[in-house]
Write a protein that holds these residues in place. Structure first.
Motif, PDB file in Angstrom:
ATOM      1  N   SER A  16      -0.377   7.669  -1.094  1.00 41.69           N
ATOM      2  CA  SER A  16      -0.653   6.312  -0.643  1.00 41.69           C
ATOM      3  C   SER A  16      -1.994   6.339   0.099  1.00 41.69           C
ATOM      4  O   SER A  16      -2.416   7.414   0.524  1.00 41.69           O
ATOM      5  CB  SER A  16       0.468   5.821   0.277  1.00 41.69           C
ATOM      6  N   PRO A  17      -2.675   5.229   0.314  1.00 35.63           N
ATOM      7  CA  PRO A  17      -2.335   3.905  -0.197  1.00 35.63           C
ATOM      8  C   PRO A  17      -2.538   3.791  -1.717  1.00 35.63           C
ATOM      9  O   PRO A  17      -3.387   4.456  -2.286  1.00 35.63           O
ATOM     10  CB  PRO A  17      -3.304   2.977   0.540  1.00 35.63           C
ATOM     11  N   VAL A  73      -7.058   0.243   1.404  1.00 34.24           N
ATOM     12  CA  VAL A  73      -6.663  -0.780   2.378  1.00 34.24           C
ATOM     13  C   VAL A  73      -7.759  -0.919   3.429  1.00 34.24           C
ATOM     14  O   VAL A  73      -8.211   0.096   3.988  1.00 34.24           O
ATOM     15  CB  VAL A  73      -5.365  -0.381   3.120  1.00 34.24           C
ATOM     16  N   GLU A  84      11.394   1.281   2.578  1.00 35.12           N
ATOM     17  CA  GLU A  84      10.459   0.562   3.444  1.00 35.12           C
ATOM     18  C   GLU A  84       9.186   0.327   2.639  1.00 35.12           C
ATOM     19  O   GLU A  84       8.587   1.267   2.123  1.00 35.12           O
ATOM     20  CB  GLU A  84      10.145   1.390   4.697  1.00 35.12           C
ATOM     21  N   PRO A 140      -0.665  -5.087   9.591  1.00 39.09           N
ATOM     22  CA  PRO A 140       0.356  -4.369   8.817  1.00 39.09           C
ATOM     23  C   PRO A 140       1.713  -5.053   8.946  1.00 39.09           C
ATOM     24  O   PRO A 140       1.984  -5.732   9.933  1.00 39.09           O
ATOM     25  CB  PRO A 140       0.387  -2.990   9.477  1.00 39.09           C
ATOM     26  N   MET A 178      -4.911  -2.573   7.940  1.00 38.82           N
ATOM     27  CA  MET A 178      -3.883  -1.583   8.263  1.00 38.82           C
ATOM     28  C   MET A 178      -3.634  -1.521   9.769  1.00 38.82           C
ATOM     29  O   MET A 178      -2.502  -1.363  10.218  1.00 38.82           O
ATOM     30  CB  MET A 178      -4.269  -0.196   7.745  1.00 38.82           C
ATOM     31  N   MET A 203       5.988  -4.328   7.651  1.00 41.32           N
ATOM     32  CA  MET A 203       6.959  -3.523   6.917  1.00 41.32           C
ATOM     33  C   MET A 203       8.093  -4.419   6.438  1.00 41.32           C
ATOM     34  O   MET A 203       8.624  -5.214   7.213  1.00 41.32           O
ATOM     35  CB  MET A 203       7.551  -2.425   7.809  1.00 41.32           C
ATOM     36  N   ALA A 257       5.415  -1.019   2.654  1.00 40.37           N
ATOM     37  CA  ALA A 257       4.335  -1.242   3.610  1.00 40.37           C
ATOM     38  C   ALA A 257       3.314  -2.218   3.021  1.00 40.37           C
ATOM     39  O   ALA A 257       2.770  -1.985   1.946  1.00 40.37           O
ATOM     40  CB  ALA A 257       3.660   0.084   3.960  1.00 40.37           C
ATOM     41  N   TRP A 301       0.811  -1.225   0.000  1.00 39.09           N
ATOM     42  CA  TRP A 301       0.000   0.000   0.000  1.00 39.09           C
ATOM     43  C   TRP A 301       0.839   1.268   0.000  1.00 39.09           C
ATOM     44  O   TRP A 301       0.338   2.340  -0.315  1.00 39.09           O
ATOM     45  CB  TRP A 301      -1.055   0.009   1.102  1.00 39.09           C
ATOM     46  N   SER A 302       2.110   1.127   0.294  1.00 36.87           N
ATOM     47  CA  SER A 302       2.965   2.309   0.216  1.00 36.87           C
ATOM     48  C   SER A 302       4.427   1.890   0.209  1.00 36.87           C
ATOM     49  O   SER A 302       4.770   0.795   0.665  1.00 36.87           O
ATOM     50  CB  SER A 302       2.693   3.234   1.401  1.00 36.87           C
ATOM     51  N   VAL A 303       5.272   2.767  -0.296  1.00 38.94           N
ATOM     52  CA  VAL A 303       6.718   2.590  -0.240  1.00 38.94           C
ATOM     53  C   VAL A 303       7.319   3.946   0.119  1.00 38.94           C
ATOM     54  O   VAL A 303       6.865   4.973  -0.378  1.00 38.94           O
ATOM     55  CB  VAL A 303       7.284   2.113  -1.597  1.00 38.94           C
ATOM     56  N   ALA A 304       8.311   3.932   1.000  1.00 41.25           N
ATOM     57  CA  ALA A 304       8.959   5.196   1.368  1.00 41.25           C
ATOM     58  C   ALA A 304      10.465   4.981   1.407  1.00 41.25           C
ATOM     59  O   ALA A 304      10.937   3.890   1.753  1.00 41.25           O
ATOM     60  CB  ALA A 304       8.466   5.676   2.728  1.00 41.25           C
TER      61      ALA A 304
END
Lengths: 374, 461
Positions: free
Chosen positions: B434-435, B439, B90, B99, B444, B101, B92, B80-83
């Protein structure tokens, strides 16, 4: 020859746009400049909460006045910002939170907010969907929310009909004192103005530096999330004692989850983004407070800057040593009290006595070191 | 911390994982589906037997190779996300287990393509499906819904779906092709660069001819109508330009106008889209798939629409590039760069081109954003009132605020902005958020104790 306007407002958020509107109505010839479109920063992306229970006690009198303005926006603004007035609840789940809640409710009540402590049963009568695990709540009858993303379009219409010249997507490089007022250097040319307002949110610090005034402004990165549209799940604004949660359901069904959990960002590069664990924490708090949210999905999260001075009180008033230059910003929960704070400052700009005291920035200037040679 | 995480186990991601793992990298693959394969090499559902098909064969070969290489694959997980983090990325994830990571020094995004639809009045009626949805149902369940079906739009998928429908015994009432024979003939030279695929295309054409499927060339659906229950009942088709309109009674329509990169994760990480005359846009990446922040790579259609076989070749290559960048290997196998694919892909993409003028001339009443019921007319009005970029359009109209986050309407809204507004390059697309997919809040949040929520210190009173 370049024309001279009465007032140039730099920054088209809730403060700048309101000041431009009131000044124009006061008879001034006004230009409003923003490097983006109107209210595309914090003013268009904040949670829209119009609550007293997250407002600093010192700002409650202003926020109460502003709440009334928000509710009556169609009358003075002429356009709808989706404002809905409702009850507000702040929750305590632990003993420590009870203490915090009681203390904060009392301070805000003393400042004029109609807040009282209620039992879990009373809280559930006000908000039937609230968690059964609460130990106490504080109830405020003056609460509500706006649809913040409508701020830009609403003010745009109002400003245009008031004859304010809008210069969007126009960044300002410098402001210089001139013979009669100030020269505002934009990428599109120079604007001469008798008076100027700096209303640039977290960028107030670099903007004040144009006038060699140094006021440190801290940058907060607030995170928000929104659910998909869902059947009615709540009818009040819900928060918690610490202030780290705000929840409300919009008429179209989405629930906005906020509370000032921090993302990461950089004012200079104008970038900000969500921190995963922060978002998860915020969502956990939300579903703990309103268990019915478990049936929904998160469709979007986002971040926005909030400005904070050293004492977390506003920077609203004259720029010291620069006649006709004004600053407006760094108001905690600034959207809530925005239109009223802006009205007070616009009164000063128009040469009137402000309805309520401003927050001059002299207090934030570095202590003047006496010159031993003098 | 993994050496490499690959998001998407299609032809690009699967092959990249294989070559990177072979070079000695510790690789983790993540995919939403229950088995690797992606959209084109998708595995059939358990118990479904499909007739032999080149895509099925290639998919099975890749699934077997991934299994033999013992590469860990998290299937059924939605990213649902990348950072970015200090030493990598990371990623997600969220699932019924809550959740999670995952951290990686390097990240390969191989998330494939998304379908583009040129809307018409009635395109949101129940009974109207995407061509991509049709291929998904064909590949997993060997079925298609509907009795009286029409297949409309443009590009190679049009023929593929029509031929497979016929094979299931469903004779389409019509195939409505935006392109004329001339356009197909112009692409023949390119298609002929890859003979097996060219042969497959010719076979599809022949089957449609033998099955006496009416093909309306240089035509499009101009309207769809509902019955009393609100379901699709009838369509109107018309030749491009002038000509007689015709109404057909149908219960199901499969529509699609080509593909665009499924680039949400890349954009979330700050990678830019660059205009591409052939495919609308592509992702700014170097010849080795490096893009954006250091350690980020793209392969396959997520970066630029080229199709499954070029994606597989690119995946193999980028997997090696990553291993080399990681310092694991200095050797570089002679990977077949397959220049014939370029011409083949261009031939396909030419048939999927959508000019902005096709969107900017749509009638006002056409729904553009189906999640929020925003019409073309509402967008035009917002632009006339001063909305000059996509984010402002969103604030003025709610366009893109729904569950699909403008995945469906973003390319079309961008075309309207380019046509009607003074939009700055790049500002015709929404800021990515994001997401990436909606989600479930339960996924989450997962299981948690209130005391464990790391609530920051109270705001000042």
């Amino acid at each position: 020859m370049t024309k001279t306007v009465d007032l140039a407002v730099i920054g088209g958020g809730i403060h700048g746009a309101s000041i431009a509107l009131f000044a124009a109505r006061g008879g001034m010839n006004v230009t409003l400049i923003d490097r983006d479109a109107l209210a595309r920063g914090a003013s268009g992306t904040n949670a829209g909460t119009l609550t007293m229970q997250m407002t600093r006690a010192a700002l409650i009198p202003y926020a109460l006045k502003a709440h009334e303005m928000w509710v009556r926006a169609p009358e003075w603004l002429g356009h709808d910002v989706g404002v809905k007035a409702c009850d507000g609840l702040s929750l305590a789940f632990t003993e420590a939170e009870e203490t915090l809640l009681a203390e904060r409710a009392e301070a805000r009540r003393a400042a004029g907010a109609p807040i009282r402590l209620v039992t879990p049963e009373e809280a559930r009568a006000i908000e039937p969907s609230v968690s059964t695990q609460i130990r106490m709540a504080s109830h405020c009858t003056i609460d509500g929310f706006a649809n913040a993303y409508l701020t830009g379009v609403a003010f745009r219409r109002a400003l245009i009909s008031e004859g304010v010249e809008l210069q969007e997507y126009t960044s300002v490089d410098a402001v210089e004192p001139a013979a009669r007022g100030y020269s505002v250097h934009t990428k599109a040319g120079v604007i001469n103005a008798r008076q100027i307002v700096l209303a640039g949110g977290v960028w107030l610090e670099p903007m004040l530096r144009w006038l060699s005034v140094h006021v440190p402004i801290r940058t907060l990165v607030n995170q928000l999330a929104v659910t998909e549209r869902m059947p009615p799940v709540m009818r009040t604004v819900v928060g918690i004692a610490s202030g780290l949660l705000s929840l409300k359901q919009y008429p179209h069904g989405t629930v906005v989850i906020g509370g000032g959990w921090q993302g990461i960002g950089d004012r200079t590069r104008n970038t900000h983004s969500v921190v995963h664990d922060s978002l998860i924490g915020n969502v956990r708090l939300a579903v703990h407070a309103i268990p019915g949210l478990a049936a929904s999905r998160i469709v979007r999260s986002w971040t926005g800057f909030e400005a904070e001075t050293a004492d977390a009180l506003p920077a609203v008033g004259a720029v010291p040593g620069h006649e006709g230059a004004w600053v407006c910003g760094s108001v905690h929960s600034g959207y809530t009290s925005g239109p009223y704070i802006a009205r007070c400052l616009s009164q000063a700009i128009l040469g009137e006595e402000p309805e309520m005291p401003l927050f001059p920035i002299d207090r934030l200037l570095p202590a003047v070191v006496s010159n031993p040679l003098k | 911390m993994h050496d490499l995480v690959v998001i998407g186990a299609g032809p690009a991601g699967g092959n990249a994982a294989l070559s990177a793992a072979q070079a000695g990298l510790d690789v983790l693959v993540i995919d939403e589906a229950s088995q690797p394969g992606g959209q084109v090499w998708r595995a059939p559902s358990l118990g479904v037997t499909l007739a032999a098909d080149p895509d099925l064969t290639r998919g099975q070969a890749m699934r077997m190779a991934l299994g033999n290489a013992k590469i860990p694959i998290k299937t059924g997980f939605s990213v649902w996300s990348v950072a970015p983090i200090s030493d990598g990325f990371e990623i997600a994830l969220a699932s019924e287990g809550g959740p999670e990571m995952v951290k990686a020094r390097r990240l390969l995004v191989a998330t494939g393509a998304q379908e583009r639809v040129v809307p018409f009045p009635g395109w949101t009626l129940p009974g109207v499906f995407g061509l991509a949805a049709a291929t998904l149902m064909l590949k997993t369940e060997n079925m298609l819904p509907g009795k009286r079906i029409v297949i409309a739009g443009q590009g190679p998928l049009l023929l593929a779906v029509a031929a497979k429908a016929l094979k299931l015994g469903k004779v389409p009432i019509a195939v409505v092709d935006y392109n004329g024979l001339g356009a197909w003939l112009r692409s023949v030279a390119g298609f002929a660069r890859h003979l097996p695929s060219f042969g497959q295309g010719l076979t599809w054409q022949a089957k449609l001819a033998l099955g006496r499927v009416p093909i309306r060339r240089r035509s499009e659906i101009t309207q769809a109508f509902a019955d009393n229950n609100g379901l699709l009942a009838e369509i109107e088709i018309a030749p491009l330009g002038r000509g007689r309109k015709q109404r057909l009674r149908v219960d199901t329509a499969f529509i699609g106008n080509g593909l665009v990169p499924g680039d949400e994760i890349l954009r979330l990480l700050g990678v830019k889209r660059v205009p591409d005359p052939m495919t609308g846009w592509r992702i700014a990446a170097d010849a080795h798939g490096r893009c954006g922040p250091s350690g980020l790579y793209v392969a396959g259609d997520a970066g630029r629409i080229r199709g499954a076989l070029p994606a597989a070749a690119q995946g193999r290559r980028v997997g090696q590039v990553i291993a080399r960048d990681a310092g694991i290997t200095t050797s570089f196998d002679a990977v077949d760069e397959a220049p014939e694919f370029e011409r083949f892909a261009d031939a396909s993409c030419r048939l999927m081109q959508v000019d902005d003028a096709r969107i900017s001339t749509l009638p006002d009443e056409v729904i553009l954003c189906r999640c929020e019921d925003v019409t073309v007319g509402m967008v035009r009005q917002a632009i006339a009132e001063g909305a000059q970029d996509a984010n402002q359009l969103k604030h003025f109209t709610r366009l893109g605020m729904g569950p699909c986050q403008a995945r469906m309407c973003g390319a079309n809204a961008a075309a309207l902005l380019r046509s009607h507004a003074k939009v700055q390059p790049g500002a015709e697309y929404l800021t990515p958020r994001s997401p990436i997919r909606p989600v479930d809040i339960t996924h989450m949040a997962g299981q948690f104790d209130y005391a464990d929520i790391p609530v920051p210190k109270p705001a000042p009173l």
